[in-house]
Design an enzyme around this catalytic site. Structure first.
Site, short mmCIF file in Angstrom:
data_model
loop_
_atom_site.label_atom_id
_atom_site.label_comp_id
_atom_site.label_asym_id
_atom_site.label_seq_id
_atom_site.Cartn_x
_atom_site.Cartn_y
_atom_site.Cartn_z
N CYS C 87 22.03 -22.06 9.93
CA CYS C 87 21.71 -22.58 11.26
C CYS C 87 20.29 -23.17 11.26
O CYS C 87 20.03 -24.15 10.59
CB CYS C 87 21.86 -21.46 12.29
SG CYS C 87 21.97 -22.05 13.98
N HIS C 195 27.29 -18.92 11.16
CA HIS C 195 26.56 -17.69 10.83
C HIS C 195 27.45 -16.68 10.11
O HIS C 195 28.09 -15.86 10.77
CB HIS C 195 26.05 -17.03 12.12
CG HIS C 195 24.91 -17.74 12.76
ND1 HIS C 195 23.61 -17.29 12.64
CD2 HIS C 195 24.86 -18.84 13.54
CE1 HIS C 195 22.81 -18.10 13.33
NE2 HIS C 195 23.54 -19.06 13.88
N GLU C 197 26.71 -13.94 8.78
CA GLU C 197 26.36 -12.55 9.11
C GLU C 197 27.02 -12.12 10.43
O GLU C 197 27.18 -10.93 10.69
CB GLU C 197 24.84 -12.38 9.18
CG GLU C 197 24.17 -12.81 10.48
CD GLU C 197 23.90 -14.32 10.56
OE1 GLU C 197 24.42 -15.08 9.72
OE2 GLU C 197 23.17 -14.73 11.50
#
Ligand SMILES: Nc1ncnc2c1ncn2[C@@H]1O[C@H](COP(=O)(O)OP(=O)(O)O)[C@@H](O)[C@H]1O
Ligand SMILES: [Mg+2]
Lengths: 767, 82, 228, 82
Positions: C87, C195, C197
């Site tokens: 990002c 993302h 994660e």
């Protein structure tokens, strides 16, 4: 008033009444200086002093063994075990948002976040209960779009996820949108810090942004007098938020408190430095000297009045022991935030403002330059103060017992029951398919993804259930626990009967939390009302507070904080009384996601609670059919408690596969929402004694919850309900691709889905 | 109808904070520019508008600024027609 | 021995703890790399995480790329060490010219936080070496400026050298050629807008991102050798 | 050293999409402006720089543009010194 503003005496131009001026003179034993008068005027404004509401707020129950900090501090704090606590607060930023929606909402977010980390907590969640006029008005669309962008722009950037909220649309808010913001933070219990300026000789360090003319008399003035949106005169007070500055402030302040470098921390909000500096000292029973010469000014030529009352954003005040100053300044340098010693704690019990004292006597200094001189010399008094007032007097403003009276038209309003006309128009046997689709497409009920996709709702990897769920569910890392959050308000119920309405608002928030398997542990409220000088408004206010208090007592929820916003009106039209409740629930053990508001093919559909006629104030009667009147639903507190505890336990042991409470739009909408989420149709029979099909479908009775149940579990679930004394009825099954209530409605799942999903985008992007 | 080129420059009103400008100003010394001050960041809009004459082109663009291109509450704007 | 992942922290970064948490859940160890320190502390892999470095003011990543730590990150990358930009981190890597092109405002000018479907396009990278070409992963995006642009020649190059790492199945932001992530010609530097994660735990809705983070750890253990 | 005022305008390079401009262009007809085309949105940076003379002021600001104020990959810029 007749007199043009500028021909009036100074105190009136500053918003003080003649009586209030007299009180100031008596307090000081002399005429106040201009600076003193300005400070009293902001500190004694409605917004800062709660002068009209204080008398009532003491009614709220605030005690519980797990409450660490109750109302009156930056935020309420409750113990959740495992050595952790959560800090919560809710605030309104209605008037600034009406003037400039993006910045008004953005600075509202910034302000509430500062309240949370000023307690030593890390802000981990925001919620944004929003209210606007109807979306067919271009100005309203502009306000809605701007407010959502502002929350998105600030919240996402500052790094606090927005995990839920409300978006309600009703003509009563046409000229006066309501922008409330709720924030929750988490902290190790021993890190808790209060806004106290203990210890004479300690230094008050101003952290963060420079002080500008923006927001001079901002929030306090804006929020303390009714005005027309866009009013030129208010424009100078528009503030621009800087989420980047605030992000660095958060990290710096948490490090500061972690390293035990601060005796006390306080955010600068309404009334700016005068409030923060005097309040921290007053609460510690100490005094405070402030030197305006030390405050970093954004613009040349700012005078002491402007410096003391500026509401510039992103500023904090830390009370620091002289020995720790170097460490504090170093920490500030590391995070690239300005840190300046602007005050020192005294034992004078007075709040004194000087200009150029500290350099003269060598009070230690400022970042980035290294501190100069000895940290705590005796202050020589040959530099005269430019303000000198009893430290407590600014904070303890006047207390008004405003007259209150039940509105003349209340009986007529309550007599206008929408039931009979709607029964005539929609008798048993009438096809309600079109009515259901219309309801699903009303902006208040329609899918809010257009809003929530603009918000980061996942940061910190806690969000188990986010926007779209009855309550947001956040896991608490490092423990088995989770938190459930919901904010709710229903102004129409409060207008029809404020006592019952107040109860219903608490019940809905608590019910949403119960639907995620949590038990409520704290409530904060944001009370948005009209002009407190109108006796009807004060009657609404007192009744709502009473109703909310009764519900909190019955459910055993302590009120740990709140906020009052008066003067919500355009011209002389006060808004409907709009209390918003934010409830925090605790889930002791969360292994997998809660069932959520969805059906699974083959599930039995079980309705818990009592379906009875309740069209008064309902979305169907008031918005779809413009029949605004009657009585709100019955608010049986004992029944509510039983239903909440039953539902929470069914969710906890996962004996149900889906759950959704009945609220806006009634049972039919709840069923439709669960069907859409589960991508499966329903086949149900909706016949309830004493209700026409329309009343059963679209009435909004309290304490009713829809469950999706694996057929093997149905008997057990109904048994549990019986044991809890809660009515339970198996109304049908989840199957097929149509929503079918025999003889009542028959709608294709795809049509329901489109009506619900496409409504907001279509309204906001007219093609 | 003739087409006019409009150049709009939008800036912060005096006294309104400009966090972006302030941040760039703070960053410049690290790049070796210690001699820069008063950094302000604004917006430009270039567009082509059909109008009977320059005056009505200006009027229309000014109206667009009030309604959409600028935020008069916190921003000032300047329209140049060519 | 456990893989050491360095997570870069600029003022305004906000996903650093999430990446650290996700990496540690997968058995790696993660440490923060402060923007003002010109070193990577000898970590095996580097993640430049999401957030709003320097407030995204002026341009996303424009100021952050000058941070001392970026010199060290650059050296690590040139030595073939794995570097992932997520990002805002992707935006920083572009500004730092460790990756070509740039990221502009989303078509539609709205911030977008939602889970999207990604197609894995190449697996010879530090981010995808454990995935299969054609895998479709559900991973959240969370950005206002994720609209990838570059000039014609660069696009041709990216295509020819198979350096488009992940594409959007349903383009949410107007990105050129549905690009969600790209890599350098060695495949050790990867930037993507989504993302991973945030898709590393079923409790939060998806763990499709785990294969990507595991790929990073794998790339870190074997170093540059296995790549290309 | 004398202080010079620098005005920088940053625009998209031709051929690079301008989503902001496109969105505004799409929004205008709904407001009744059907006569507007080629909307492009750019940035301005105003700053004050101390320099021995105008030329060196221009050179320094140009360098700032190359390094920081603009992204040459997608943006063009124009510097005016006064
Ligand atoms: N302004 C908003 N911001 C974020 N989420 C919102 C907003 N408005 C509504 N939502 C979400 O949409 C869902 C439906 O809202 P609502 O109908 O008020 O729920 P309920 O009726 O259960 O209180 C909730 O999950 C809520 O959090
Ligand atoms: Mg609900």
């Amino acid at each position: 008033m007749a007199e043009p503003r500028d021909e009036q005496p100074l105190h009136r131009r500053l918003g003080l009444t003649d009586d209030e001026l007299a009180a100031v003179v008596e307090e000081l034993g002399r005429e106040p200086t201009h600076l003193e008068l300005a400070m009293y005027s902001v500190m004694w404004s409605e917004h800062c002093s709660y002068k009209s509401s204080r008398a009532f707020l003491s009614r709220f129950p605030t005690e519980a063994p797990w409450v660490l900090v109750g109302p009156g501090e930056g935020a309420g704090v409750v113990d959740i075990g495992d050595g952790l606590a959560v800090a919560v607060r809710i605030e309104s930023h209605n008037h600034p948002s009406a003037v400039e929606p993006y910045q008004g909402a953005a600075t509202g977010v910034g302000g509430i976040i500062r309240d949370i980390f000023s307690m030593g907590a890390r802000p981990i969640a925001l919620m944004d209960p929003l209210r606007f006029g109807s979306l067919d008005d271009a100005r309203t669309r502009y306000l809605f779009e701007g407010v959502v962008s502002g929350i998105s722009g600030y919240g996402n950037s500052v790094g606090v996820p927005t995990v839920g909220g409300e978006a309600v649309f009703d003509d009563t808010y046409r000229g006066n949108p309501l922008v409330n913001v709720f924030c929750l933070g988490i902290l190790p219990t021993e890190r808790l810090v209060l806004a106290r300026a203990e210890g004479p000789g300690n230094l008050a360090v101003l952290l963060g942004s420079s002080t500008g003319r923006d927001g001079i008399g901002g929030a306090s003035v804006l929020a303390s007098a009714s005005f027309e949106a866009g009013d030129e005169a208010k424009r100078p007070s528009v503030q621009v938020g800087d989420p980047f500055e605030e992000k660095r402030l958060i990290e710096a302040c948490i490090e500061l408190v972690d390293a035990k470098l601060a005796v006390g921390v306080q955010d600068l909000g309404a009334a700016g430095l005068s409030c923060a500096a005097s309040e921290t000292a007053a609460k510690a029973g100490a005094g405070m000297d402030v030197d305006v010469a030390r405050v970093t000014k954004r613009e040349p030529g700012m005078n002491p009045v402007e410096v003391l009352t500026s509401e510039s954003q992103e500023r904090m005040l830390a009370i620091v022991e002289p020995a720790d100053l170097d460490a504090v300044l170093a920490l500030a340098r590391r995070w690239e935030i300005r840190a300046t010693v602007v005050g020192r704690v005294t034992d004078s019990a007075r709040f004194r403002v000087y200009e150029g004292l500290f350099d003269a006597v060598g009070v230690a200094g400022e970042n980035p330059e290294p501190p100069i001189g000895d940290a705590a010399p005796e202050i020589s008094s040959d530099v005269p103060p430019i303000a000198d007032v009893p430290v407590g007097s600014l904070g303890d403003g006047p207390l008004y017992h405003r007259p209150f009276a039940r509105p003349a038209g209340q009986d007529v309003l309550q007599a206008a029951d929408p039931g009979p006309p709607l029964r005539d128009e929609f008798p048993a046997g009438a096809d309600l398919s079109g009515e259901l689709l219309a309801l699903l497409a009303t902006p208040t009920i329609a899918d809010k993804t257009w809003v929530s996709r603009q918000y980061d709702h996942q940061l910190f990897l806690n969000t188990v259930a986010g926007p779209g769920a009855d309550a947001a569910v956040l896991r608490v890392k490092g423990t088995a626990k989770a938190l459930a959050l919901s904010t709710d308000g229903k102004a129409r119920f409060c207008r029809l009967d404020p006592r019952t309405g107040g109860r219903l608002v608490v019940l809905e928030a608590a019910r949403n939390v119960a639907c995620s398997g949590a038990r409520p542990i704290a409530l904060v409220n944001c009370l948005n009302f009209g002009n407190p000088e109108h006796p009807e408004v004060m009657w609404h206010f007192s009744e709502v507070v009473e109703g909310m208090s009764e519900a909190c007592e019955a459910l055993g929820i302590p009120v740990v904080g709140g906020n009052v916003s008066f003067y919500n009106a355009s011209g002389d039209d006060d808004i409907d009384p709009t209390p918003v409740a934010g409830v925090v629930g605790l889930i002791d053990e969360l292994r997998d996601p809660p069932p959520g508001a969805r059906l699974r093919p083959g599930d039995d559909i079980v309705v818990l609670g009592e379906i009875r006629p309740a069209l008064g104030g309902s979305e169907w009667a008031a918005i779809v059919h413009r029949l605004d009147g009657g009585m709100p639903p019955v608010a049986d507190l004992e029944r509510a408690r039983a239903v909440h505890e039953l539902v929470a336990s069914l969710v906890r042991d996962r004996s149900i596969s889906g759950v959704h409470d009945v609220s806006d739009g009634g049972l039919a909408v709840a069923l439709a929402e669960m069907a859409v989420a589960g991508e499966v149709g329903i086949r149900v029979e909706l016949h309830f004694d004493g209700c026409t099909p329309a009343e059963a479908c679209f009435g909004e009775p309290a304490s009713v919850v829809v469950c999706a149940v694996n057929p093997h579990e149905t008997a057990a679930v109904c048994g549990a309900a019986a044991a809890a004394g809660v009515p339970a009825r198996v109304v049908g099954v989840a199957a097929g691709d149509r929503l079918i209530a025999k003889g009542v409605f028959d709608v294709a799942l795809t049509d329901a889905t489109h009506a619900w999903r496409d409504a907001l985008p279509a309204l906001m992007h007219p093609r | 109808m003739p087409a006019f080129h409009a150049h709009v420059e939008v800036t912060h009103r005096p006294g309104i904070a400009d966090p972006a400008g302030a941040t760039v100003e703070r960053a410049l010394p690290a790049l070796g520019y210690t001699n820069v001050a008063q950094v302000h960041i604004g917006k430009t809009i270039n567009l082509v508008v059909d109008a009977p004459d320059a005056q009505s082109a200006r009027d229309q663009v000014t109206e667009m600024c009030e309604r959409l291109l600028a935020n008069p509450v916190i921003e000032a704007y300047e329209v140049v027609i060519s | 021995m456990t893989v050491r992942v360095g997570v870069v922290l600029f003022p305004g970064t906000n996903c650093e703890l999430d990446v650290q948490y996700a990496v540690e859940q997968l058995g790696g160890s993660a440490e923060l790399l402060w923007h003002a320190d010109d070193t990577t502390n000898g970590v095996d892999a580097i993640v430049v995480p999401g957030g709003f470095a320097h407030g995204d003011y002026l341009r996303t990543g424009a100021i952050a790329r000058f941070s001392p730590v970026m010199n060290a990150v650059g050296e690590h990358a040139r030595a073939g060490g794995p570097v992932i930009g997520i990002c805002n981190g992707f935006q920083v890597l572009c500004e730092a010219h460790l990756l070509p092109g740039a990221l502009q405002k989303n078509a539609g000018l709205k911030f977008l936080c939602e889970t999207v479907a990604l197609r894995v396009e190449t697996v010879s990278t530090a981010l995808t070496n454990l995935a299969r070409v054609g895998d479709v992963l559900r991973v959240p995006i969370n950005h206002f400026e994720g609209n990838y642009v570059c000039d014609e020649r660069t696009l041709e190059e990216l295509r020819a050298e198979e350096r488009v790492v992940v594409r959007y199945v349903d383009n949410p932001n107007g990105s050129l050629d549905d690009i969600a992530g790209i890599c350098n010609s060695e495949g050790n530097v990867v930037g993507l807008m989504p993302h991973p994660e945030r898709a590393s735990d079923a409790l939060l809705g998806s763990n499709d991102g785990v294969v990507l983070l595991k790929s990073l750890l794998a790339a870190a253990t074997t170093g540059a050798t296995m790549l290309v």
